[in-house]
Design a protein around this motif. Structure first.
Motif, short mmCIF file in Angstrom:
data_model
loop_
_atom_site.label_atom_id
_atom_site.label_comp_id
_atom_site.label_asym_id
_atom_site.label_seq_id
_atom_site.Cartn_x
_atom_site.Cartn_y
_atom_site.Cartn_z
N TRP A 186 0.83 -1.22 0.00
CA TRP A 186 0.00 0.00 0.00
C TRP A 186 0.86 1.26 0.00
O TRP A 186 0.43 2.31 -0.48
CB TRP A 186 -0.96 -0.01 1.19
CG TRP A 186 -0.29 0.11 2.52
CD1 TRP A 186 0.27 -0.90 3.25
CD2 TRP A 186 -0.09 1.29 3.28
NE1 TRP A 186 0.80 -0.42 4.41
CE2 TRP A 186 0.58 0.94 4.46
CE3 TRP A 186 -0.42 2.63 3.07
CZ2 TRP A 186 0.93 1.86 5.43
CZ3 TRP A 186 -0.07 3.54 4.05
CH2 TRP A 186 0.59 3.15 5.22
N LEU A 187 2.07 1.16 0.49
CA LEU A 187 2.97 2.32 0.50
C LEU A 187 3.44 2.70 -0.91
O LEU A 187 3.88 3.82 -1.14
CB LEU A 187 4.18 2.06 1.40
CG LEU A 187 3.85 1.96 2.89
CD1 LEU A 187 5.01 1.36 3.65
CD2 LEU A 187 3.48 3.32 3.44
N ASN A 188 3.32 1.76 -1.85
CA ASN A 188 3.71 2.02 -3.23
C ASN A 188 2.53 2.44 -4.11
O ASN A 188 2.73 2.73 -5.29
CB ASN A 188 4.37 0.78 -3.84
CG ASN A 188 5.67 0.44 -3.15
OD1 ASN A 188 6.47 1.33 -2.87
ND2 ASN A 188 5.88 -0.81 -2.85
N ALA A 189 1.32 2.43 -3.56
CA ALA A 189 0.14 2.80 -4.34
C ALA A 189 0.18 4.29 -4.65
O ALA A 189 0.48 5.12 -3.79
CB ALA A 189 -1.13 2.46 -3.57
N LEU A 190 -0.11 4.61 -5.89
CA LEU A 190 -0.13 6.01 -6.29
C LEU A 190 -1.41 6.68 -5.78
O LEU A 190 -2.49 6.13 -5.92
CB LEU A 190 -0.07 6.12 -7.81
CG LEU A 190 1.23 5.67 -8.46
CD1 LEU A 190 1.10 5.70 -9.97
CD2 LEU A 190 2.39 6.53 -8.01
N PRO A 191 -1.27 7.84 -5.18
CA PRO A 191 -2.46 8.57 -4.71
C PRO A 191 -3.16 9.24 -5.89
O PRO A 191 -2.83 10.34 -6.28
CB PRO A 191 -1.89 9.58 -3.72
CG PRO A 191 -0.48 9.77 -4.15
CD PRO A 191 -0.04 8.50 -4.80
N VAL A 192 -4.15 8.54 -6.48
CA VAL A 192 -4.86 9.05 -7.65
C VAL A 192 -6.16 9.69 -7.20
O VAL A 192 -7.07 9.00 -6.72
CB VAL A 192 -5.13 7.90 -8.66
CG1 VAL A 192 -5.88 8.40 -9.87
CG2 VAL A 192 -3.83 7.22 -9.04
#
Length: 170
Positions: free
Chosen positions: A24-30
């Motif tokens: 989840w730390l690598n998920a892009l904040p879209v």
């Protein structure tokens, strides 16, 4: 792990030791998918991951005492946050499908007329296999009291148990 003082601490350490636990730390904040975390959500998520104190001890709405780690609210049946988090994830799944040009609806009726079971969502157009894409989202709380005995011994035990229950359901 050897210095863990409780089954909750062993459970937390087991959970964060799994390679995927930090994905989840690598998920892009879209913004279009509404995936950015606000500051408080990020603070709590990191605090839970690191085992830090994240609140003042208090009594929860169900009457349970809550300590500084505050994990009870994540799984309490009386927590309004459980339902909103579930709805938000299903909304993200639906919007992700729509962004891939796959029309989808939430909580479709009539998918299982014999037993009235209703998945969280379904595509409106069949896939290449001729069947609709159907999903029923679950996120097991590894720190819930009902999972501690298993999750303090084996990482992913709560998810495995939840997967088995979903398979039995459908």
């Amino acid at each position: 792990m050897q210095r863990a003082t409780s089954s909750t601490e062993k459970d937390r350490l087991n959970a964060v030791s799994v390679k995927e636990s930090g994905a989840w730390l690598n998920a892009l904040p879209v913004a279009a998918l509404r995936t950015p975390l606000d500051d408080d959500s990020f603070r709590v998520a990191i605090g839970l991951r690191l085992g830090l104190d994240i609140c003042t001890p208090h009594e929860y709405i169900c009457g349970s005492g809550v300590d500084e780690k505050e994990t009870h609210g994540l799984s309490c049946r009386k927590s309004s946050g459980r339902h909103s988090r579930h709805h938000q994830v299903n909304d993200i799944i639906k919007r992700a499908l729509i962004s891939a040009d796959v029309s989808a609806i939430l909580e479709p009726l009539g998918t299982s007329p014999d037993d009235e079971k209703r998945p969280d969502g379904m595509s409106l157009i069949p896939s290449s296999c001729g069947k609709a894409i159907v999903w029923d989202f679950t996120c097991a709380d590894t720190l819930a009291a009902s999972h501690l005995a298993a999750t303090s011994q084996s990482p992913g035990a709560a998810a495995i148990k939840s997967e088995k229950l979903k398979r039995l359901k459908y």
